[in-house]
Design a protein around this motif. Structure first.
Motif, mmCIF file in Angstrom:
data_model
loop_
_atom_site.group_PDB
_atom_site.id
_atom_site.type_symbol
_atom_site.label_atom_id
_atom_site.label_comp_id
_atom_site.label_asym_id
_atom_site.label_seq_id
_atom_site.Cartn_x
_atom_site.Cartn_y
_atom_site.Cartn_z
ATOM 1 N N LYS A 129 14.910 22.587 3.398
ATOM 2 C CA LYS A 129 13.786 22.462 4.331
ATOM 3 C C LYS A 129 12.862 23.667 4.189
ATOM 4 O O LYS A 129 13.327 24.766 3.863
ATOM 5 C CB LYS A 129 14.302 22.387 5.768
ATOM 6 C CG LYS A 129 15.234 21.216 5.988
ATOM 7 C CD LYS A 129 15.873 21.272 7.359
ATOM 8 C CE LYS A 129 16.974 20.221 7.439
ATOM 9 N NZ LYS A 129 17.895 20.467 8.556
ATOM 10 N N PHE A 130 11.596 23.459 4.442
ATOM 11 C CA PHE A 130 10.605 24.547 4.430
ATOM 12 C C PHE A 130 9.879 24.579 5.766
ATOM 13 O O PHE A 130 9.547 23.510 6.318
ATOM 14 C CB PHE A 130 9.550 24.309 3.337
ATOM 15 C CG PHE A 130 9.826 24.973 2.009
ATOM 16 C CD1 PHE A 130 11.071 24.891 1.413
ATOM 17 C CD2 PHE A 130 8.814 25.658 1.342
ATOM 18 C CE1 PHE A 130 11.305 25.481 0.173
ATOM 19 C CE2 PHE A 130 9.032 26.251 0.109
ATOM 20 C CZ PHE A 130 10.280 26.169 -0.475
ATOM 21 N N CYS A 132 6.490 25.141 7.748
ATOM 22 C CA CYS A 132 5.087 24.946 7.379
ATOM 23 C C CYS A 132 4.190 25.278 8.565
ATOM 24 O O CYS A 132 4.048 24.461 9.482
ATOM 25 C CB CYS A 132 4.844 23.487 6.983
ATOM 26 S SG CYS A 132 5.856 22.938 5.613
ATOM 27 N N HIS A 140 0.126 22.824 -0.698
ATOM 28 C CA HIS A 140 1.474 23.357 -0.454
ATOM 29 C C HIS A 140 2.384 22.205 -0.041
ATOM 30 O O HIS A 140 3.495 22.032 -0.569
ATOM 31 C CB HIS A 140 1.460 24.360 0.707
ATOM 32 C CG HIS A 140 0.933 25.714 0.356
ATOM 33 N ND1 HIS A 140 0.528 26.602 1.327
ATOM 34 C CD2 HIS A 140 0.757 26.345 -0.843
ATOM 35 C CE1 HIS A 140 0.118 27.728 0.747
ATOM 36 N NE2 HIS A 140 0.247 27.593 -0.558
ATOM 37 N N PHE A 141 1.906 21.452 0.927
ATOM 38 C CA PHE A 141 2.743 20.379 1.477
ATOM 39 C C PHE A 141 3.025 19.326 0.402
ATOM 40 O O PHE A 141 4.093 18.723 0.384
ATOM 41 C CB PHE A 141 2.057 19.739 2.691
ATOM 42 C CG PHE A 141 1.712 20.730 3.792
ATOM 43 C CD1 PHE A 141 2.447 21.901 3.950
ATOM 44 C CD2 PHE A 141 0.647 20.503 4.661
ATOM 45 C CE1 PHE A 141 2.137 22.821 4.943
ATOM 46 C CE2 PHE A 141 0.330 21.413 5.665
ATOM 47 C CZ PHE A 141 1.070 22.580 5.802
ATOM 48 N N THR A 144 6.079 20.495 -1.792
ATOM 49 C CA THR A 144 7.396 20.330 -1.163
ATOM 50 C C THR A 144 7.715 18.851 -0.927
ATOM 51 O O THR A 144 8.841 18.412 -1.143
ATOM 52 C CB THR A 144 7.496 21.140 0.143
ATOM 53 O OG1 THR A 144 6.215 21.336 0.715
ATOM 54 C CG2 THR A 144 8.127 22.484 -0.101
ATOM 55 N N GLU A 145 6.717 18.086 -0.530
ATOM 56 C CA GLU A 145 6.983 16.651 -0.297
ATOM 57 C C GLU A 145 7.427 15.971 -1.589
ATOM 58 O O GLU A 145 8.348 15.158 -1.583
ATOM 59 C CB GLU A 145 5.734 15.958 0.279
ATOM 60 C CG GLU A 145 6.020 14.499 0.606
ATOM 61 C CD GLU A 145 4.885 13.802 1.341
ATOM 62 O OE1 GLU A 145 3.814 14.403 1.532
ATOM 63 O OE2 GLU A 145 5.089 12.628 1.724
ATOM 64 N N GLU A 150 12.304 18.760 3.083
ATOM 65 C CA GLU A 150 11.843 18.396 4.430
ATOM 66 C C GLU A 150 10.932 19.493 4.982
ATOM 67 O O GLU A 150 11.266 20.688 4.899
ATOM 68 C CB GLU A 150 13.054 18.216 5.353
ATOM 69 C CG GLU A 150 12.664 17.711 6.719
ATOM 70 C CD GLU A 150 13.873 17.610 7.654
ATOM 71 O OE1 GLU A 150 14.994 17.315 7.181
ATOM 72 O OE2 GLU A 150 13.658 17.851 8.857
ATOM 73 N N MET A 151 9.828 19.106 5.542
ATOM 74 C CA MET A 151 8.865 20.098 6.044
ATOM 75 C C MET A 151 8.891 20.134 7.563
ATOM 76 O O MET A 151 8.815 19.094 8.217
ATOM 77 C CB MET A 151 7.466 19.767 5.531
ATOM 78 C CG MET A 151 7.364 19.902 4.021
ATOM 79 S SD MET A 151 5.723 19.498 3.391
ATOM 80 C CE MET A 151 5.756 17.718 3.395
ATOM 81 N N TRP A 180 5.951 28.264 3.694
ATOM 82 C CA TRP A 180 4.601 28.441 3.154
ATOM 83 C C TRP A 180 3.821 29.359 4.079
ATOM 84 O O TRP A 180 3.958 29.257 5.308
ATOM 85 C CB TRP A 180 3.864 27.102 3.093
ATOM 86 C CG TRP A 180 4.417 26.105 2.132
ATOM 87 C CD1 TRP A 180 4.938 24.885 2.426
ATOM 88 C CD2 TRP A 180 4.447 26.212 0.699
ATOM 89 N NE1 TRP A 180 5.299 24.222 1.270
ATOM 90 C CE2 TRP A 180 5.005 25.021 0.198
ATOM 91 C CE3 TRP A 180 4.054 27.203 -0.215
ATOM 92 C CZ2 TRP A 180 5.189 24.787 -1.164
ATOM 93 C CZ3 TRP A 180 4.234 26.974 -1.567
ATOM 94 C CH2 TRP A 180 4.796 25.777 -2.035
ATOM 95 N N PRO A 378 1.947 18.579 7.340
ATOM 96 C CA PRO A 378 2.948 17.960 6.455
ATOM 97 C C PRO A 378 2.950 16.442 6.611
ATOM 98 O O PRO A 378 2.793 15.937 7.725
ATOM 99 C CB PRO A 378 4.270 18.551 6.964
ATOM 100 C CG PRO A 378 3.897 19.829 7.617
ATOM 101 C CD PRO A 378 2.515 19.622 8.185
#
Ligand code: PLP
Length: 421
Positions: A129-130, A132, A140-141, A144-145, A150-151, A180, A378
């Motif tokens: 997970k990040f 955000c 950025h999103f 990761t997506e 998981e954001m 991020w 996100p």
């Protein structure tokens, strides 16, 4: 004329007037685009000197032949010029290819497949997970997506992300591996992270392989006389006992050429060794000729600052223009609020709850392309459907005036529709 204190009959009159205005807008056959934060041709012209460099020169100051393979960490002399601007020791800064987003992507993929320094296992061996901060940067999103990370949105405050929320989240969930963050003139809110918030983030009790992507894309992109001093983030992290916590990033994309600049990664020696180990498997080295021409163009740190002052001369009037139109057209209605950034590339507008998507759709039908509603969150999900990112840099002032005036009409019309429903 505060829309919230209007009677339904008064609001209907306002809406009907706005509909007339909107139909005129549609009839004008506009084709305007204020979606992305791209430098204008006039800004790019500032760096045209690069097109004639490096001339016949092909050796770096230390004698390295830039035409050949090798030098995977880039020209150290270029790191020396840029390091003070990022608040990083030159020994901890490598010069890479043309895109910092590319570095962020690699850092993430290497983390997923190999595990960062201090990780027992690759990130991909479990859930990842990040954090955000929102609103934030859509690309950025996107990174990761695309990897199934998981954001988790965390609120952005005027001095940076909410440290208490971040601290609580990372303390109870070791699968939070990253965060991020745009620390200077953030995309899109223009927020600059304070020293206190930075210290809080590097001090949090988190997983050993938790990393902050300190994306200093707008480190030198000021619109004011007294810009913030860069935080010495790697030193703060080391002092807090987490020397490997931060990946600092930046590039010349909005200093020289957005498609042909130089990107930088700043990190602890352990992190750089780790990164370069995997980087050298995918490339034998960066484009050192481009680095050399940047070094010739910017012989010292002060020359970068002087160059950014010329960008400011072009950008500041455009930002002022957008703010003037927002003040003039939207302030009295009380249906929107917006940022007054001191740097960076964006103005972040919050329209009336539940009207961002409708505003963007109305604008599109009138030939004005805005960043998609929700893009700053996100998964493209803005829980209040209120945030719209305005990018004033690319259009000329005439186009920008028409686009912003049209935007205001659309935001007001969308607001009357919701208030009357
Ligand atoms: N980071 C942020 C916050 C940005 O806003 C942008 C571009 O808009 C980038 C990174 C892209 O940087 P680069 O061109 O170095 O990949």
């Amino acid at each position: 004329m505060n829309y919230h204190s209007k009677s339904p009959a008064e609001l209907r009159d306002i809406r009907d007037d706005l509909r007339v205005k909107y139909r005129e807008l549609q009839a004008a056959g506009l084709k305007l685009d204020i979606t992305r934060g791209k430098p204008s041709p006039e800004q790019l012209d500032l760096s045209n000197g690069l097109l004639h460099l490096p001339g016949d020169e092909f050796r770096g100051p230390s004698g390295i032949d830039c035409r050949n393979y090798g030098g995977v960490s880039g020209l150290p002399e270029l790191s020396e010029v840029f390091a003070p601007l990022f608040g990083i020791d030159p020994a901890n800064l490598i010069a890479a290819g043309n895109s910092s987003l590319d570095l962020m992507n690699d850092l993430t993929v290497f983390g997923l497949l190999h595990g960062p320094v201090g990780a027992e296992k690759p990130w991909s061996s479990g859930p990842v997970k990040f954090l955000c901060p929102v609103p934030g940067y859509d690309r950025h999103f996107g990174v990761t997506e695309s990897y199934g990370i998981e954001m988790i949105p965390v609120p952005m405050r005027p001095d940076g992300p909410d440290v208490d929320v971040c601290t609580e989240l990372v303390a109870r969930d070791p699968s939070i591996k990253g965060m991020w963050l745009v620390p200077t003139y953030s995309n899109p809110t223009g927020v600059t992270v304070s020293d206190e918030v930075a210290r809080g983030l590097v001090s949090m009790a988190a997983a050993d392989d938790f990393r902050i992507y300190w994306d200093n894309a707008y480190a030198v992109h000021t619109l004011v006389d007294e810009p913030p001093q860069p935080l010495r983030i790697l030193e703060l992290a080391a002092e807090a006992g987490h020397p490997d916590r931060v990946y600092a990033l930046g590039s010349t994309s909005k200093i020289t050429f957005a498609g042909a600049g130089v990107a930088f990664l700043g990190a602890s020696k352990a992190n750089l060794d780790w990164f370069v180990k995997y980087l050298s498997l995918k490339t034998i080295g960066p484009d050192k000729i481009n680095q050399l021409r940047h070094l010739q163009f910017f012989p010292d740190t002060e020359s970068v600052r002087a160059h950014m002052a010329r960008h400011r001369e072009i950008l500041a009037p455009k930002f002022q223009l957008v703010l003037d139109i927002l003040d003039d057209r939207l302030a009295s209605s009380k249906i929107a609020s917006w940022t007054r950034p001191e740097g960076g590339y964006f103005i972040s507008v919050d329209v009336l709850d539940g009207t961002a998507a409708r505003t963007v759709a109305l604008a599109k039908d009138a030939g004005i392309a805005l960043t998609a509603a929700g893009a700053t969150f996100p998964y493209g999900r803005d829980p209040n459907d209120e945030n719209i990112r305005i990018a004033p840099s690319y259009p000329g002032t005439d186009e920008l005036t028409v686009a912003m005036d049209g935007f205001a009409t659309c935001a007001l019309l969308a607001a009357t529709e919701v208030l009357l429903s």
